[in-house]
Design an enzyme around this catalytic site. Structure first.
Site, PDB file in Angstrom:
ATOM      1  N   ASP A  29       1.937  -2.917   9.602  1.00 50.03           N
ATOM      2  CA  ASP A  29       2.423  -4.279   9.327  1.00 50.03           C
ATOM      3  C   ASP A  29       1.377  -5.263   8.787  1.00 50.03           C
ATOM      4  O   ASP A  29       1.345  -6.430   9.215  1.00 50.03           O
ATOM      5  CB  ASP A  29       3.068  -4.876  10.591  1.00 50.03           C
ATOM      6  CG  ASP A  29       4.231  -4.060  11.103  1.00 50.03           C
ATOM      7  OD1 ASP A  29       4.572  -3.035  10.488  1.00 50.03           O
ATOM      8  OD2 ASP A  29       4.824  -4.456  12.131  1.00 50.03           O
ATOM      9  N   GLU A  77       7.315  -4.333   9.092  1.00 48.90           N
ATOM     10  CA  GLU A  77       8.412  -4.828   9.935  1.00 48.90           C
ATOM     11  C   GLU A  77       9.352  -5.603   9.017  1.00 48.90           C
ATOM     12  O   GLU A  77       8.938  -6.599   8.409  1.00 48.90           O
ATOM     13  CB  GLU A  77       7.868  -5.730  11.046  1.00 48.90           C
ATOM     14  CG  GLU A  77       8.969  -6.203  11.994  1.00 48.90           C
ATOM     15  CD  GLU A  77       8.436  -6.953  13.222  1.00 48.90           C
ATOM     16  OE1 GLU A  77       7.229  -6.908  13.493  1.00 48.90           O
ATOM     17  OE2 GLU A  77       9.265  -7.584  13.890  1.00 48.90           O
ATOM     18  N   LYS A 134      10.488  -0.680   9.136  1.00 50.52           N
ATOM     19  CA  LYS A 134      10.917  -0.549  10.537  1.00 50.52           C
ATOM     20  C   LYS A 134      11.550  -1.841  11.045  1.00 50.52           C
ATOM     21  O   LYS A 134      10.994  -2.913  10.888  1.00 50.52           O
ATOM     22  CB  LYS A 134       9.722  -0.145  11.412  1.00 50.52           C
ATOM     23  CG  LYS A 134       8.590  -1.152  11.468  1.00 50.52           C
ATOM     24  CD  LYS A 134       7.449  -0.598  12.313  1.00 50.52           C
ATOM     25  CE  LYS A 134       6.330  -1.583  12.520  1.00 50.52           C
ATOM     26  NZ  LYS A 134       6.687  -2.817  13.223  1.00 50.52           N
ATOM     27  N   LYS A 137       9.527  -3.199  16.719  1.00 51.10           N
ATOM     28  CA  LYS A 137       8.079  -3.350  16.844  1.00 51.10           C
ATOM     29  C   LYS A 137       7.424  -1.972  16.731  1.00 51.10           C
ATOM     30  O   LYS A 137       6.376  -1.831  16.125  1.00 51.10           O
ATOM     31  CB  LYS A 137       7.717  -4.036  18.172  1.00 51.10           C
ATOM     32  CG  LYS A 137       8.353  -5.429  18.354  1.00 51.10           C
ATOM     33  CD  LYS A 137       7.996  -6.383  17.228  1.00 51.10           C
ATOM     34  CE  LYS A 137       8.599  -7.766  17.465  1.00 51.10           C
ATOM     35  NZ  LYS A 137       8.493  -8.635  16.257  1.00 51.10           N
ATOM     36  N   VAL A 162      -1.683  -4.842  12.670  1.00 45.38           N
ATOM     37  CA  VAL A 162      -1.392  -5.985  13.548  1.00 45.38           C
ATOM     38  C   VAL A 162       0.019  -5.911  14.116  1.00 45.38           C
ATOM     39  O   VAL A 162       0.894  -5.275  13.523  1.00 45.38           O
ATOM     40  CB  VAL A 162      -1.563  -7.305  12.762  1.00 45.38           C
ATOM     41  CG1 VAL A 162      -2.989  -7.474  12.328  1.00 45.38           C
ATOM     42  CG2 VAL A 162      -0.619  -7.420  11.577  1.00 45.38           C
ATOM     43  N   THR A 163       0.216  -6.599  15.237  1.00 44.90           N
ATOM     44  CA  THR A 163      -0.807  -7.134  16.110  1.00 44.90           C
ATOM     45  C   THR A 163      -1.099  -6.080  17.182  1.00 44.90           C
ATOM     46  O   THR A 163      -0.232  -5.300  17.529  1.00 44.90           O
ATOM     47  CB  THR A 163      -0.394  -8.457  16.817  1.00 44.90           C
ATOM     48  OG1 THR A 163       0.781  -8.240  17.592  1.00 44.90           O
ATOM     49  CG2 THR A 163      -0.104  -9.550  15.793  1.00 44.90           C
ATOM     50  N   CYS A 167       3.060  -4.690  17.749  1.00 48.99           N
ATOM     51  CA  CYS A 167       3.521  -3.522  16.981  1.00 48.99           C
ATOM     52  C   CYS A 167       2.573  -2.330  17.060  1.00 48.99           C
ATOM     53  O   CYS A 167       3.021  -1.181  17.040  1.00 48.99           O
ATOM     54  CB  CYS A 167       3.796  -3.929  15.544  1.00 48.99           C
ATOM     55  SG  CYS A 167       5.219  -5.044  15.435  1.00 48.99           S
ATOM     56  N   GLN A 207      -7.674   5.129  32.457  1.00 49.81           N
ATOM     57  CA  GLN A 207      -7.093   6.313  33.099  1.00 49.81           C
ATOM     58  C   GLN A 207      -7.246   7.561  32.226  1.00 49.81           C
ATOM     59  O   GLN A 207      -6.319   8.346  32.057  1.00 49.81           O
ATOM     60  CB  GLN A 207      -5.612   6.076  33.417  1.00 49.81           C
ATOM     61  CG  GLN A 207      -5.365   4.838  34.293  1.00 49.81           C
ATOM     62  CD  GLN A 207      -3.909   4.659  34.625  1.00 49.81           C
ATOM     63  OE1 GLN A 207      -3.352   5.424  35.410  1.00 49.81           O
ATOM     64  NE2 GLN A 207      -3.303   3.660  34.020  1.00 49.81           N
TER      65      GLN A 207
HETATM   66  N1  TIU Z   1       3.820  -6.507  13.627  1.00 52.45           N
HETATM   67  C1  TIU Z   1       3.900  -7.210  14.757  1.00 52.45           C
HETATM   68  O1  TIU Z   1       3.052  -7.108  15.638  1.00 52.45           O
HETATM   69  N2  TIU Z   1       4.952  -8.081  14.876  1.00 52.45           N
HETATM   70  C2  TIU Z   1       4.959  -9.189  15.655  1.00 52.45           C
HETATM   71  O2  TIU Z   1       5.938  -9.909  15.737  1.00 52.45           O
HETATM   72  N3  TIU Z   1       3.782  -9.474  16.301  1.00 52.45           N
HETATM   73  C3  TIU Z   1       3.487 -10.590  17.028  1.00 52.45           C
HETATM   74  O3  TIU Z   1       2.437 -10.586  17.657  1.00 52.45           O
HETATM   75  N4  TIU Z   1       4.296 -11.621  17.030  1.00 52.45           N
END
Ligand code: TIU
Length: 225
Positions: A29, A77, A134, A137, A162-163, A167, A207
């Site tokens: 993403d 996304e 996709k 997430k 990210v993030t 995701c 772990q």
């Molecule tokens: N790609 C992804 O992480 N989508 C999000 O909405 N991330 C947020 O941290 N909001």
């Protein structure tokens, strides 16, 4: 079964047992909507400049995989223009100034084909690199990713993007449950919240790498070369 173990990559919590002919990079993403003012990430109240800072490291990692002749898979996304794959529970979540599907400064937010939904030009897919669209997430939910990886004989995944705690972590957990060995490239992932990035990394590698390993971009590139 041929023995695929070829080397180890320096990583935490212990060296990653590389299968050089069964590894792929998944870049999650790296879209304008998460990295530029006026996009979805900014509409959620986030400082998007944190995301653009990792672009050189993500680029370096992508180029390392390309020059090693290993697969690079990109995810986005995004949703259909008719929002048929966007549950109200997702559209209504949070308190964004722009909801998914609304018309914003970069077109309709997180809708396939809109300018803001595109991957950042510096990190754009080349040639026949796979792009997974996709709606969730995680990159496995409601996508062909699992079948594609199976058809290519992939058993290990390096993650960037990210993030970290949304995701990337969701996808890494999905992958881990499906039997993939997962390695996160630390400088090539970012969160809007530095404490969440640190916490996500800490819980993944805890772990005995319960979700996966964490390594540096340079060590990963050196390992696959
Ligand atoms: N790609 C992804 O992480 N989508 C999000 O909405 N991330 C947020 O941290 N909001």
């Amino acid at each position: 079964m041929p023995e695929k173990l070829t080397a180890t990559i320096k990583a935490e919590p212990f060296p990653f047992p590389l299968k050089r002919d069964a590894i792929a990079l998944v870049v999650i993403d790296m879209q304008r909507d998460f990295a530029e003012p006026g996009g979805f990430g900014a509409s959620l109240g986030n400082d998007v400049s944190r995301i653009t800072k990792i672009v050189p490291d993500v680029k370096k990692l992508i180029e390392g995989f390309r020059s090693a002749g290993l697969p690079v898979i990109h995810t986005m996304e995004c949703h259909r223009p008719d929002l048929s794959d966007l549950p109200p529970a997702k559209r209504n979540r949070g308190n964004p100034t722009l909801k998914i599907g609304d018309e914003g400064p970069m077109g309709r937010v997180l809708i396939v084909g809109e300018p803001g939904t595109a991957i950042l030009p510096e990190l754009a897919p080349v040639d026949d690199e796979i792009v997974i669209e996709k709606p969730g997430k995680g990159a496995f939910y409601a996508t062909p990713l699992g079948d594609i990886l199976k058809s290519k004989g992939i058993e290990q995944l390096v993650f960037a993007g990210v993030t970290t705690e949304v995701c990337v972590q969701t996808t890494m957990r999905e992958a881990n449950d499906r039997g993939y060995e997962c390695l996160l490239a630390e400088e090539a992932t970012e969160s809007y919240f530095p404490e969440f990035k640190a916490a996500a990394i800490a819980m993944m590698k805890a772990q005995g790498a319960i979700v996966g390993w964490v390594g540096s971009v340079d060590d990963i590139i050196e390992g696959i070369e």
